[in-house]
Design an enzyme around this catalytic site. Structure first.
Site, PDB file in Angstrom:
ATOM      1  N   TYR A   1      -7.963  -1.211   0.805  1.00 51.30           N
ATOM      2  CA  TYR A   1      -9.113   0.205   1.678  1.00 51.30           C
ATOM      3  C   TYR A   1     -10.607  -0.045   1.113  1.00 51.30           C
ATOM      4  CZ  TYR A   1      -5.221   3.315  -0.374  1.00 51.30           C
ATOM      5  OH  TYR A   1      -4.214   4.564  -0.683  1.00 51.30           O
TER       6      TYR A   1
ATOM      7  N   ASP B   1       7.635  -1.711  -7.435  1.00 46.64           N
ATOM      8  CA  ASP B   1       8.268  -0.751  -6.752  1.00 46.64           C
ATOM      9  C   ASP B   1       9.200  -0.838  -8.480  1.00 46.64           C
ATOM     10  OD1 ASP B   1       8.494  -4.014  -6.999  1.00 46.64           O
ATOM     11  OD2 ASP B   1      10.370  -3.965  -5.195  1.00 46.64           O
TER      12      ASP B   1
END
Ligand code: NAP
Length: 399
Positions: free
Chosen positions: A149, A267
Site C-alpha cells: 500500500y 490465511d
C-alpha cells in the site's frame, strides 16, 4: 477558555477545555456529524458535570474544502491537526479523476499516522451471519504506511516497469514476464516495531490476555516473515517481564499475569476468527492483511455501519470506516454509530474514559430497545426504525 492539547512523542496532555478538530465529511457526513456531536457533548457534560467540555474546531476537507478554498485537502487542515493533536472525521469522497489520490490515504501519509486501529465487538441484538457473534471482541492494529500500500507500483508496459523488470532479470537471475505490472512491498523493522510497541502498550494498559501477530511469512519470508520476527524482538526487548510467548507455554512456562504473544499465518487466521474468535484479543498485522481482516471481522458482528476506526501516530485522527453513501445524503436516515464509536475511541485516547463508557452503554441500551436506524432495523425482528437524529436522541436519553 479553551486550550490546546499538548502532543509529544511520549503521549498527550489534555486540558479540561480542549480544542478538538472535526471534518464533517461529504455525502452523509453532515447528517452523521450533527447527530454524533450532540452525543459527545451530552456524554461529557453528564460524566463531568460541566468540569470538562470540548471546544469543537471545524477544519475543511473534501467537497466543502473544494468549494471554500479550491483544494480538496488544504494545507491548513494538515497543519491544524498537527497543531491541535486530535481530530475526528466523517467520510470523504475520493474525487474521481487522474492524479488525485484518496484524501484518507493522503491524510494518513502526510501526518505519519502509522497505525490503523479498529476495535471489533458485537452489540447484542444486531443481525449477524454467525451463531455466536458475541465471542468476537478484538482490536486490530494494522500497519498504515508500508507494504504493497506504500504506493510504489508501475503499470504494465511503462518505461519504469520495464526498467525494473530488466534490472531484476539481469542482475538477480529472475524471469519476470516483460509486460508485467510491478508493485513493491517494503516492510521495515522501524515501521513494524513502532506498531507492535503501540499494540503491546495498549494490551498492557487494557489488561488484554494476548497479542497475535498475523503474517504470511511462510511465503514472503523477508517482508511478512521479518514482520513477525521484529514483532517478537520488540516484545522480548522492551516488554520481557510482561509477556510470555506461546512457544514458551508449550514448553511449560506459566501464563499467569502475562500477555501471551501468539503468531498466526494470515490465511489460517481467517478461519480462526470464525471458529475460535474468543482466543484472540489484540491483533498486529501488516497493511494488506489488516485491510482484509478488519472488514471480515466487522462483517461477523453486523457490518461496517457499526465499525469505528482510528489512525494514530504522534497525532490521532478518528474516522468512520464506511464511505459517503451519496444516495442517502441529507435524508437524516443513516446510522451514525461508526462515527459515534470512533468518538468513543477518541475520548479514551484523551483519557476521558467515563464519557466514553457512558456512550458505549447508551448505544448498547438503544440497540437492545430496538430503536435503530434503517440498516439495523431491516435485520432485527420487531424493531422501530428511527432517523439518524432520533437515534442520537435515544442514545442521549440512555446515557
Ligand atoms: P459507502 O459509502 O460505504 O456505502 C455503501 C453502502 O453501505 C451504502 O449504500 C449503505 O448500504 C451502507 N452504508 C454506508 N454507510 C452507512 C451508514 N452510516 N449507515 C447505514 N448504512 C450505511 O461505500 P461506496 O458507495 O462504495 O462509497 C461512496 C464514496 O465513499 C466513494 O467516494 C468512496 O471513495 C468513499 N469512501 C470513503 C471512505 C472514508 O472516508 N473513510 C471509506 C470508504 C469509501 P445500503 O445501500 O444497503 O443501505
Amino acid at each position: 477558555m479553551a486550550e490546546k492539547i499538548t502532543v509529544t512523542e511520549d503521549g498527550i496532555t489534555v486540558p479540561d477545555n480542549p480544542y478538538v478538530c472535526y471534518i464533517e465529511g461529504d455525502g452523509i457526513g453532515p447528517d452523521i456529524w450533527k447527530a454524533s456531536v450532540r452525543v459527545f457533548d451530552a456524554a461529557v457534560e453528564k460524566a463531568y458535570n460541566g468540569a470538562k467540555k470540548i471546544e469543537w474546531k471545524e477544519i475543511l476537507a473534501g467537497e466543502k474544502a473544494k468549494s471554500a478554498t479550491g483544494s480538496y485537502l488544504p494545507d491548513d487542515t494538515i497543519s491544524a491537526i498537527k497543531e491541535y493533536g486530535v481530530a475526528i472525521k466523517g467520510p470523504l469522497t475520493t474525487p474521481v479523476g487522474g492524479g488525485i489520490r484518496s484524501l484518507n490515504v493522503t491524510l494518513r501519509q502526510k501526518l505519519d499516522l502509522f497505525a490503523c486501529v479498529r476495535p471489533v465487538r458485537y452489540f447484542q441484538g444486531v443481525g449477524s451471519p454467525v451463531k455466536e457473534p458475541e465471542k468476537l471482541n478484538i482490536v486490530i492494529f494494522r500497519e498504515n504506511t508500508e507494504d504493497v500500500y506504500a504506493g510504489i507500483e508501475w503499470e504494465a508496459g511503462s518505461v519504469e516497469a520495464r526498467k525494473v523488470i530488466t534490472f531484476l532479470n539481469e542482475n538477480f537471475n529472475k524471469s519476470i514476464i516483460s509486460e508485467s505490472g510491478i508493485g513493491i512491498k517494503p516492510i521495515s523493522e522501524f515501521g513494524t516495531r513502532r506498531l507492535m510497541r503501540m499494540a503491546l502498550n495498549f494490551a498492557v494498559k487494557n489488561s488484554k490476555k494476548s497479542v497475535t501477530i498475523v503474517h504470511k511469512g511462510n511465503i514472503m519470508k523477508f517482508t511478512e516473515g521479518a514482520f513477525s520476527k521484529w514483532c517478537y524482538k520488540e516484545a522480548e526487548e522492551n516488554f520481557r517481564d510482561k509477556i510470555v510467548k506461546e512457544s514458551e507455554i508449550w514448553a511449560g512456562a506459566s501464563a499467569d499475569g502475562k500477555i501471551i504473544i501468539k503468531d498466526r499465518i494470515a490465511d489460517a487466521m481467517f478461519q480462526q476468527i470464525l471458529l475460535r474468535p474468543d482466543e484472540y484479543d489484540v491483533i498486529v498485522t501488516p497493511n494488506l492483511n489488516g485491510d482484509y481482516l478488519s472488514d471480515a471481522a466487522a462483517a461477523q458482528v453486523g457490518g461496517l455501519g457499526m465499525a469505528p476506526g482510528a489512525n494514530i501516530g504522534k497525532y490521532a485522527l478518528f474516522e468512520a470506516t464506511h464511505g459517503t453513501a451519496p444516495k442517502y445524503a441529507g435524508l437524516d436516515k443513516v446510522n451514525p454509530s461508526s462515527v459515534i464509536l470512533s468518538g468513543v475511541m477518541m475520548l479514551e485516547h484523551m483519557g476521558w474514559n467515563e464519557a466514553a463508557a457512558l456512550i458505549t452503554a447508551g448505544i448498547e441500551k438503544t440497540i437492545a430497545q430496538k430503536t435503530v436506524t434503517y440498516d439495523l432495523a431491516r435485520q432485527m425482528e420487531g424493531a422501530a426504525e428511527v432517523s439518524c437524529s432520533q437515534y442520537a436522541d435515544k442514545i442521549i436519553e440512555n446515557l
